[in-house]
Design a protein around this motif. Structure first.
Motif, short mmCIF file in Angstrom:
data_model
loop_
_atom_site.label_atom_id
_atom_site.label_comp_id
_atom_site.label_asym_id
_atom_site.label_seq_id
_atom_site.Cartn_x
_atom_site.Cartn_y
_atom_site.Cartn_z
N UNK A 36 36.47 38.81 36.99
CA UNK A 36 36.92 39.23 35.66
C UNK A 36 35.83 38.96 34.61
N UNK A 37 35.21 37.78 34.69
CA UNK A 37 34.16 37.44 33.73
C UNK A 37 32.96 38.37 33.87
N UNK A 38 32.65 38.75 35.11
CA UNK A 38 31.53 39.67 35.33
C UNK A 38 31.81 41.02 34.69
N UNK A 81 44.56 48.68 30.98
CA UNK A 81 45.43 48.59 32.16
C UNK A 81 44.67 48.98 33.41
N UNK A 82 43.88 50.05 33.30
CA UNK A 82 43.08 50.49 34.44
C UNK A 82 42.09 49.40 34.85
N UNK A 83 41.47 48.77 33.85
CA UNK A 83 40.51 47.70 34.12
C UNK A 83 41.17 46.57 34.91
N UNK A 84 42.34 46.14 34.46
CA UNK A 84 43.02 45.04 35.14
C UNK A 84 43.40 45.41 36.56
N UNK A 85 43.92 46.61 36.73
CA UNK A 85 44.34 47.03 38.07
C UNK A 85 43.14 47.22 39.00
N UNK A 86 42.04 47.70 38.45
CA UNK A 86 40.84 47.85 39.27
C UNK A 86 40.33 46.50 39.75
N UNK A 87 40.30 45.52 38.87
CA UNK A 87 39.81 44.19 39.24
C UNK A 87 40.72 43.57 40.30
N UNK A 88 42.03 43.67 40.11
CA UNK A 88 42.97 43.13 41.09
C UNK A 88 42.84 43.84 42.44
N UNK A 89 42.66 45.16 42.39
CA UNK A 89 42.53 45.94 43.62
C UNK A 89 41.23 45.59 44.35
N UNK A 90 40.14 45.51 43.61
CA UNK A 90 38.85 45.16 44.22
C UNK A 90 38.91 43.78 44.85
N UNK A 91 39.56 42.87 44.17
CA UNK A 91 39.68 41.50 44.70
C UNK A 91 40.54 41.49 45.96
N UNK A 92 41.66 42.19 45.91
CA UNK A 92 42.57 42.21 47.06
C UNK A 92 41.96 42.85 48.29
N UNK A 93 41.26 43.97 48.09
CA UNK A 93 40.66 44.67 49.23
C UNK A 93 39.37 43.99 49.68
N UNK A 94 38.59 43.51 48.72
CA UNK A 94 37.30 42.90 49.06
C UNK A 94 37.42 41.58 49.78
N UNK A 95 38.48 40.84 49.52
CA UNK A 95 38.66 39.53 50.17
C UNK A 95 39.64 39.59 51.34
#
Length: 256
Positions: A188-190, A213-227
């Motif tokens: 998120x900080x990045x 809203x898109x920003x928040x969902x993108x970050x959550x999605x990237x985190x969920x899929x990436x990890x």
């Protein structure tokens, strides 16, 4: 030389149908199959229509043909005149190779006699297979059995290796500098600093959601899929986004 002509004919067919949106090639076309399409891929290329007639799937044919051509270029069964990486394999040798053959072979630590070279490889393979054959039944981490009336080899999971000392020190230093900071906060900080989520563009005609809203969902999605945490587990967090909302993001923002 014959199979090169087959590839040329295949590429001409592909070029001819490049801007034609048909699913199959015309029945009047002579499509090179043998020598171009690998035997194991013929079922993906040759289909049978409702009338029982064999048809050539155009898209599958293009993909399989280009993959086959790529493989032959890599091993230089086919080469390209004037190219560098895919040039004539004869040009890979030094210009003075024949005159200095003995010197070059010595530098490569290879014998001049081909039979001697082949014999040495056979000997290495024989010794390795003999070692495998005699050692495998005695290996406590390997179990030989049968499954579906076929030989089956089961290998136990290796014991975990000790963690490298440098990695332990690195983790300790990171924890000292940024205690209790998780990866999601860093992500998120990045984005707050770099706005990298702005590079994600929707494939839809337009966006209905606001960018925050898109920003928040993108970050959550990237985190969920990436990890590999998964979107379901991420959606269980206290951030106001449900599973369906997050599931909606990847198909629309799969391109940067």
């Amino acid at each position: 030389m014959m199979f090169i002509n087959l590839y040329i004919e295949a590429l001409e067919i592909i070029r001819k149908y490049y801007n034609i949106g048909t699913h199959y090639f015309s029945n009047t076309e002579i499509i090179p199959i043998d020598g171009v399409i690998k035997p194991g891929m013929k079922d993906a290329v040759i289909e049978t229509d409702d009338n029982g007639q064999e048809r050539i799937n155009r898209m599958n044919y293009e993909i399989v043909t280009l993959q086959s051509l790529r493989d032959k270029l890599r091993c230089k069964e086919i080469w390209v005149i004037g190219a560098d990486r895919y040039r004539n394999p004869d040009e890979d040798l030094p210009a003075d190779f024949e005159n200095r053959r003995e010197e070059h072979y010595k530098a490569l630590k290879k014998p001049l006699n081909s039979e001697e070279f082949i014999t040495s490889i056979k000997q290495v393979m024989y010794e390795s297979l003999t070692k495998l054959d005699s050692g495998m039944p005695k290996n406590p981490k390997v179990r030989l059995s049968t499954k579906n009336n076929k030989g089956w080899i089961t290998v136990s999971t290796s014991d975990p290796q000790p963690e490298p000392v440098n990695l332990i020190k690195l983790k300790a230093e990171i924890m000292k500098q940024w205690p209790m900071t998780n990866l999601l906060d860093i992500l998120k900080e990045s984005d707050l600093r770099l706005s990298f989520t702005d590079r994600f563009k929707t494939i839809a005609a337009h966006e209905r959601l606001d960018r925050a809203t898109i920003q928040k969902r993108l970050i959550l999605t990237l985190y969920g899929l990436g990890t590999n945490t998964g979107l379901k587990r991420i959606s269980a967090g206290n951030h106001g986004e449900n599973y369906k909302d997050l599931l909606y993001i990847p198909p629309l923002y799969k391109k940067i």
